[in-house]
Motif scaffolding. Structure first.
Motif, mmCIF file in Angstrom:
data_model
loop_
_atom_site.group_PDB
_atom_site.id
_atom_site.type_symbol
_atom_site.label_atom_id
_atom_site.label_comp_id
_atom_site.label_asym_id
_atom_site.label_seq_id
_atom_site.Cartn_x
_atom_site.Cartn_y
_atom_site.Cartn_z
ATOM 1 N N GLU A 194 0.854 -1.186 0.000
ATOM 2 C CA GLU A 194 0.000 0.000 0.000
ATOM 3 C C GLU A 194 0.885 1.229 0.000
ATOM 4 O O GLU A 194 1.984 1.204 0.553
ATOM 5 N N VAL A 195 0.384 2.318 -0.581
ATOM 6 C CA VAL A 195 1.173 3.538 -0.625
ATOM 7 C C VAL A 195 0.441 4.637 0.126
ATOM 8 O O VAL A 195 -0.787 4.656 0.193
ATOM 9 N N ASP A 196 1.229 5.524 0.752
ATOM 10 C CA ASP A 196 0.635 6.674 1.444
ATOM 11 C C ASP A 196 1.563 7.875 1.230
ATOM 12 O O ASP A 196 2.732 7.707 0.870
ATOM 13 N N PHE A 197 1.010 9.073 1.457
ATOM 14 C CA PHE A 197 1.714 10.292 1.054
ATOM 15 C C PHE A 197 1.944 11.237 2.222
ATOM 16 O O PHE A 197 1.084 11.383 3.095
ATOM 17 N N VAL A 198 3.110 11.881 2.190
ATOM 18 C CA VAL A 198 3.467 12.872 3.200
ATOM 19 C C VAL A 198 3.481 14.234 2.511
ATOM 20 O O VAL A 198 3.940 14.348 1.359
ATOM 21 N N ASP A 199 2.997 15.253 3.214
ATOM 22 C CA ASP A 199 2.910 16.588 2.622
ATOM 23 C C ASP A 199 4.312 17.181 2.415
ATOM 24 O O ASP A 199 5.296 16.711 2.987
#
Ligand SMILES: *Cc1c(COP(=O)(O)O)cnc(C)c1O
Length: 382
Positions: free
Chosen positions: A93-98
């Motif tokens: 799974e992928v997730d994003f940091v600002d």
């Protein structure tokens, strides 16, 4: 149209390619070894594995760090889609940091806050893909310290950033990462047509990268599975790998290009400094460049008022100035929205997205062309 990026090919590049075409090896030959050695020498990494693209290198990098189903990979919200897709290729799974609103690199404060929450929820990432945006290295020392504290691995996506340095460490040396990846696409700093590389100082990761690049087949007898003695030939497939090899034709071009990298970097720095000076009094902002690092000036991004962004983009292109947007926040692409992401997820990334334009920046750009770009931009902003 003045393009935002363009390769420079000279007669020594052409001669290097022709000599491979006349040789015995078009692929898997000595030019690949020479290119990999040249990259290792240039950036001080112990091992370099060249690949058919940076996208392929990112995929192999994730696999070599054991990313698989059930794992999480985090990356910056503002990057090319490949920095995130590599995780999905591995069924993770992928997730994003600002982003940081001034450097456009991953925001280490946002990262730290997200890690704290993730620890409480038992959802810590296995790998963080750190992007050196526009060629400016991210806060590697801080990120590396967080990786030790929270137990994740670090891949530097240095597709923009060959030739940059952080403190006194040249990008690719992997002082603060497990693997670093370069891209040799024609718009990047040096090119092989298509191509990439993964650098590491870890021998086991290196071996894994090499095996996976070529079908998961090994010729190293130490790695053979102990089947019946009579069944053992001189190679075995031990992993499910790919054909992600760079050809000797491409590698020869890369080695030839790498000989001119200092000139390429100097010219990019010069063009950036001319933009810095010429745009100083216009209503726009440019990337803040930290004083403890040196950018390779892959992109020159300006941020303008949201109300004129789209219109300015169209006007500049109509005037023959090939501006581009780098990038749409990855999670706002339709494919990622279908995974459940939506507006408001990374506010700084979204503000950036509504304001950013990349001006033409490449080694063939002439003073006259740059003057014209500045003139057209000034006219539309005044
Ligand atoms: C260009 C780029 C890539 C992909 O590079 P390819 O060699 O075209 O696969 C990945 N990440 C970033 C940040 C890039 O700019």
């Amino acid at each position: 149209m003045i393009p935002y990026g363009l390769q420079q090919i000279d007669s020594s590049d052409i001669d290097a390619v022709i000599s491979v075409l006349k040789s015995d090896f078009l692929t898997q030959g000595p030019a690949v070894d020479s290119f990999e050695n040249a990259i290792s020498d240039y950036c001080g990494a112990r091992y370099t594995v060249s690949t058919s693209s940076a996208t392929a290198a990112l995929h192999l990098a994730c696999l070599s760090l054991d990313v698989g189903p059930g794992d999480l990979v985090w990356t910056s919200a503002i990057t090319f889609v490949a920095s995130a897709n590599c995780a999905l290729y591995c069924s993770a799974e992928v997730d994003f940091v600002d982003i940081d609103p001034n450097t456009y690199n991953i925001c280490t404060k946002a990262l730290e806050e997200k890690l704290l929450i993730a620890r409480r929820q038992n959802k810590l990432p296995k790998v963080l893909v750190v992007v050196h945006f526009a060629g400016l290295p991210a806060d590697l020392e801080k990120i590396w310290a967080l990786s030790k504290e929270y137990g994740f691995k670090v891949i530097e996506d240095a597709s923009h950033a060959i030739g940059s340095s952080y403190q006194s460490n040249i990008t690719g040396c992997c002082k603060y990462s497990d693997i670093t990846v370069f891209s040799f696409h024609p718009v990047k700093i040096v090119t092989t047509g298509e191509g990439g590389a993964a650098m590491t100082n870890d021998y086991l990761v290196y071996k894994r990268l090499r095996e996976l690049r070529s079908h998961g087949v090994t010729r190293d007898a130490q790695d053979f599975d102990a089947i019946e003695e009579s069944e053992i030939w001189n190679y075995q497939q031990i992993l499910l790998g790919f054909n992600y090899r760079l050809t000797d034709i491409q590698a020869a071009l890369g080695t030839s290009q790498l000989k001119r990298i200092d000139n390429f970097l100097k010219k990019r720095e010069y063009i950036s400094s001319v933009y810095d000076r010429s745009l100083k009094n216009l209503p726009l902002t440019v990337q803040f460049r930290n004083s403890d690092r040196k950018s390779s000036h892959h992109l020159y991004v300006v941020r303008v008022h949201q109300a004129i962004h789209k219109n300015l983009y169209n006007c500049l292109r109509e005037s023959g100035v090939g501006v581009n947007l780098h990038y749409i926040p990855v999670y706002l692409h339709p494919y990622y929205k279908k995974l459940g992401f939506g507006i408001g997820y990374c506010p700084e990334a979204e503000n950036y997205f509504k304001e950013a334009l990349s001006l033409p920046l490449h080694v063939n750009l002439t003073d006259d062309q740059q003057e014209y770009i500045v003139e057209v931009l000034s006219r539309h902003l005044k």
